[in-house]
Scaffold this motif. Structure first.
Motif, PDB file in Angstrom:
ATOM      1  N   UNK A  33     -34.587  -3.284 -15.912  1.00  0.00           N
ATOM      2  CA  UNK A  33     -34.857  -3.015 -17.320  1.00  0.00           C
ATOM      3  C   UNK A  33     -35.359  -4.294 -17.968  1.00  0.00           C
ATOM      4  N   UNK A  34     -36.259  -4.124 -18.874  1.00  0.00           N
ATOM      5  CA  UNK A  34     -36.663  -5.260 -19.670  1.00  0.00           C
ATOM      6  C   UNK A  34     -38.015  -5.828 -19.318  1.00  0.00           C
ATOM      7  N   UNK A  35     -38.292  -6.885 -20.017  1.00  0.00           N
ATOM      8  CA  UNK A  35     -39.551  -7.612 -19.916  1.00  0.00           C
ATOM      9  C   UNK A  35     -39.255  -9.007 -19.391  1.00  0.00           C
ATOM     10  N   UNK A  36     -40.241  -9.605 -18.741  1.00  0.00           N
ATOM     11  CA  UNK A  36     -40.051 -10.950 -18.193  1.00  0.00           C
ATOM     12  C   UNK A  36     -39.863 -11.968 -19.315  1.00  0.00           C
ATOM     13  N   UNK A  37     -38.748 -12.673 -19.251  1.00  0.00           N
ATOM     14  CA  UNK A  37     -38.395 -13.708 -20.216  1.00  0.00           C
ATOM     15  C   UNK A  37     -37.977 -14.966 -19.479  1.00  0.00           C
ATOM     16  N   UNK A  38     -37.908 -16.064 -20.220  1.00  0.00           N
ATOM     17  CA  UNK A  38     -37.331 -17.308 -19.721  1.00  0.00           C
ATOM     18  C   UNK A  38     -36.118 -17.606 -20.588  1.00  0.00           C
ATOM     19  N   UNK A  39     -35.033 -17.983 -19.937  1.00  0.00           N
ATOM     20  CA  UNK A  39     -33.839 -18.423 -20.638  1.00  0.00           C
ATOM     21  C   UNK A  39     -33.728 -19.922 -20.428  1.00  0.00           C
ATOM     22  N   UNK A  40     -33.775 -20.654 -21.511  1.00  0.00           N
ATOM     23  CA  UNK A  40     -33.612 -22.109 -21.447  1.00  0.00           C
ATOM     24  C   UNK A  40     -32.283 -22.459 -22.085  1.00  0.00           C
ATOM     25  N   UNK A  41     -31.517 -23.265 -21.371  1.00  0.00           N
ATOM     26  CA  UNK A  41     -30.250 -23.764 -21.891  1.00  0.00           C
ATOM     27  C   UNK A  41     -30.354 -25.268 -22.044  1.00  0.00           C
ATOM     28  N   UNK A  42     -29.949 -25.748 -23.192  1.00  0.00           N
ATOM     29  CA  UNK A  42     -29.894 -27.185 -23.439  1.00  0.00           C
ATOM     30  C   UNK A  42     -28.441 -27.567 -23.680  1.00  0.00           C
ATOM     31  N   UNK A  43     -28.030 -28.688 -23.099  1.00  0.00           N
ATOM     32  CA  UNK A  43     -26.651 -29.151 -23.193  1.00  0.00           C
ATOM     33  C   UNK A  43     -26.616 -30.465 -23.960  1.00  0.00           C
ATOM     34  N   UNK A  44     -25.951 -30.437 -25.115  1.00  0.00           N
ATOM     35  CA  UNK A  44     -25.902 -31.571 -26.025  1.00  0.00           C
ATOM     36  C   UNK A  44     -24.509 -32.186 -26.036  1.00  0.00           C
ATOM     37  N   UNK A  45     -24.423 -33.441 -25.704  1.00  0.00           N
ATOM     38  CA  UNK A  45     -23.155 -34.150 -25.832  1.00  0.00           C
ATOM     39  C   UNK A  45     -22.962 -34.612 -27.259  1.00  0.00           C
ATOM     40  N   UNK A  46     -21.725 -34.982 -27.595  1.00  0.00           N
ATOM     41  CA  UNK A  46     -21.437 -35.422 -28.954  1.00  0.00           C
ATOM     42  C   UNK A  46     -20.924 -36.857 -29.029  1.00  0.00           C
ATOM     43  N   UNK A  47     -20.478 -37.410 -27.912  1.00  0.00           N
ATOM     44  CA  UNK A  47     -20.006 -38.799 -27.902  1.00  0.00           C
ATOM     45  C   UNK A  47     -21.212 -39.719 -27.785  1.00  0.00           C
ATOM     46  N   UNK A  48     -21.179 -40.816 -28.479  1.00  0.00           N
ATOM     47  CA  UNK A  48     -22.295 -41.759 -28.448  1.00  0.00           C
ATOM     48  C   UNK A  48     -22.003 -42.861 -27.431  1.00  0.00           C
ATOM     49  N   UNK A  49     -22.937 -43.097 -26.525  1.00  0.00           N
ATOM     50  CA  UNK A  49     -22.731 -44.150 -25.520  1.00  0.00           C
ATOM     51  C   UNK A  49     -22.523 -45.534 -26.126  1.00  0.00           C
ATOM     52  N   UNK A  50     -23.055 -45.739 -27.340  1.00  0.00           N
ATOM     53  CA  UNK A  50     -22.906 -47.055 -27.981  1.00  0.00           C
ATOM     54  C   UNK A  50     -21.557 -47.211 -28.678  1.00  0.00           C
ATOM     55  N   UNK A  52     -20.436 -45.391 -31.196  1.00  0.00           N
ATOM     56  CA  UNK A  52     -20.453 -44.928 -32.585  1.00  0.00           C
ATOM     57  C   UNK A  52     -19.688 -43.628 -32.746  1.00  0.00           C
ATOM     58  N   UNK A  53     -19.577 -43.179 -33.983  1.00  0.00           N
ATOM     59  CA  UNK A  53     -18.855 -41.944 -34.289  1.00  0.00           C
ATOM     60  C   UNK A  53     -19.509 -40.746 -33.596  1.00  0.00           C
ATOM     61  N   UNK A  54     -18.671 -39.833 -33.124  1.00  0.00           N
ATOM     62  CA  UNK A  54     -19.162 -38.634 -32.448  1.00  0.00           C
ATOM     63  C   UNK A  54     -19.948 -37.752 -33.419  1.00  0.00           C
ATOM     64  N   UNK A  55     -20.872 -36.978 -32.877  1.00  0.00           N
ATOM     65  CA  UNK A  55     -21.654 -36.036 -33.667  1.00  0.00           C
ATOM     66  C   UNK A  55     -20.710 -34.942 -34.162  1.00  0.00           C
ATOM     67  N   UNK A  56     -20.736 -34.680 -35.454  1.00  0.00           N
ATOM     68  CA  UNK A  56     -19.868 -33.655 -36.044  1.00  0.00           C
ATOM     69  C   UNK A  56     -20.546 -32.286 -35.981  1.00  0.00           C
ATOM     70  N   UNK A  57     -19.755 -31.234 -36.229  1.00  0.00           N
ATOM     71  CA  UNK A  57     -20.316 -29.877 -36.283  1.00  0.00           C
ATOM     72  C   UNK A  57     -21.405 -29.791 -37.349  1.00  0.00           C
ATOM     73  N   UNK A  58     -21.129 -30.383 -38.503  1.00  0.00           N
ATOM     74  CA  UNK A  58     -22.098 -30.349 -39.605  1.00  0.00           C
ATOM     75  C   UNK A  58     -23.413 -31.045 -39.207  1.00  0.00           C
ATOM     76  N   UNK A  59     -23.302 -32.190 -38.561  1.00  0.00           N
ATOM     77  CA  UNK A  59     -24.502 -32.904 -38.112  1.00  0.00           C
ATOM     78  C   UNK A  59     -25.274 -32.093 -37.070  1.00  0.00           C
ATOM     79  N   UNK A  60     -24.543 -31.474 -36.155  1.00  0.00           N
ATOM     80  CA  UNK A  60     -25.214 -30.694 -35.121  1.00  0.00           C
ATOM     81  C   UNK A  60     -25.938 -29.491 -35.728  1.00  0.00           C
ATOM     82  N   UNK A  61     -25.280 -28.779 -36.638  1.00  0.00           N
ATOM     83  CA  UNK A  61     -25.921 -27.620 -37.253  1.00  0.00           C
ATOM     84  C   UNK A  61     -27.114 -28.023 -38.123  1.00  0.00           C
ATOM     85  N   UNK A  62     -27.037 -29.177 -38.763  1.00  0.00           N
ATOM     86  CA  UNK A  62     -28.186 -29.677 -39.521  1.00  0.00           C
ATOM     87  C   UNK A  62     -29.346 -29.968 -38.566  1.00  0.00           C
ATOM     88  N   UNK A  63     -29.028 -30.510 -37.396  1.00  0.00           N
ATOM     89  CA  UNK A  63     -30.054 -30.760 -36.380  1.00  0.00           C
ATOM     90  C   UNK A  63     -30.702 -29.441 -35.958  1.00  0.00           C
TER      91      UNK A  63
END
Length: 143
Positions: A33-50, A52-63
């Protein structure tokens, strides 16, 4: 008791089928069933290697609002998770993360690729990340 088991099986009426024959006859016919699609998954971390403060939910949703939604206005899925990866020094890092799932027609894969790469680059720059992991799979979708 074990000796009686074959005799009991042999006495079943003729309508009963053997377990092996039943399993092959009762398997449902699979239809695509269905039509040919591509599913892309991106995985975003929240801790900063430097450090710094971790990415907040609000910052991520704004992004997402600024960098993802304009290129994928038909919809997307975001899942929260916990990630683990090995950093460039060999240490295992664990962090809160997000998985972004994008689904788009296979015919649009080439044009969507550049948009997806811009999303990855923008997150790396905006939140001082080493990378954003990407997974692409071909699939069928029916809405």
């Amino acid at each position: 008791m074990g000796v009686g088991a074959p005799a009991a099986y042999a006495s079943l009426d003729s309508e009963q089928r053997s377990p092996q024959r039943q399993s092959t006859e009762q398997q449902p016919t699979r239809t695509r069933h269905g039509t040919a699609y591509v599913e892309t998954r991106l995985f975003f971390g929240t801790e900063r290697p430097d450090g710094g403060a971790a990415v907040t939910d609000r910052q991520f949703m704004a992004f997402i609002d600024r960098h993802v939604t304009p290129g994928f206005p038909s919809g997307l899925t975001i899942q929260e998770g916990r990630g683990q990866w090995r950093d460039s020094n060999g240490a295992i890092e664990r962090e809160r993360s997000y998985e972004l799932i994008l689904l788009y027609p296979e015919a649009e894969a080439k044009s969507r690729d550049a948009r997806i790469e811009r999303i990855r680059d923008a997150y790396v720059r905006a939140h001082a990340q080493d990378s954003v992991a990407r997974l692409d799979e071909r699939t069928l979708a029916d809405f």
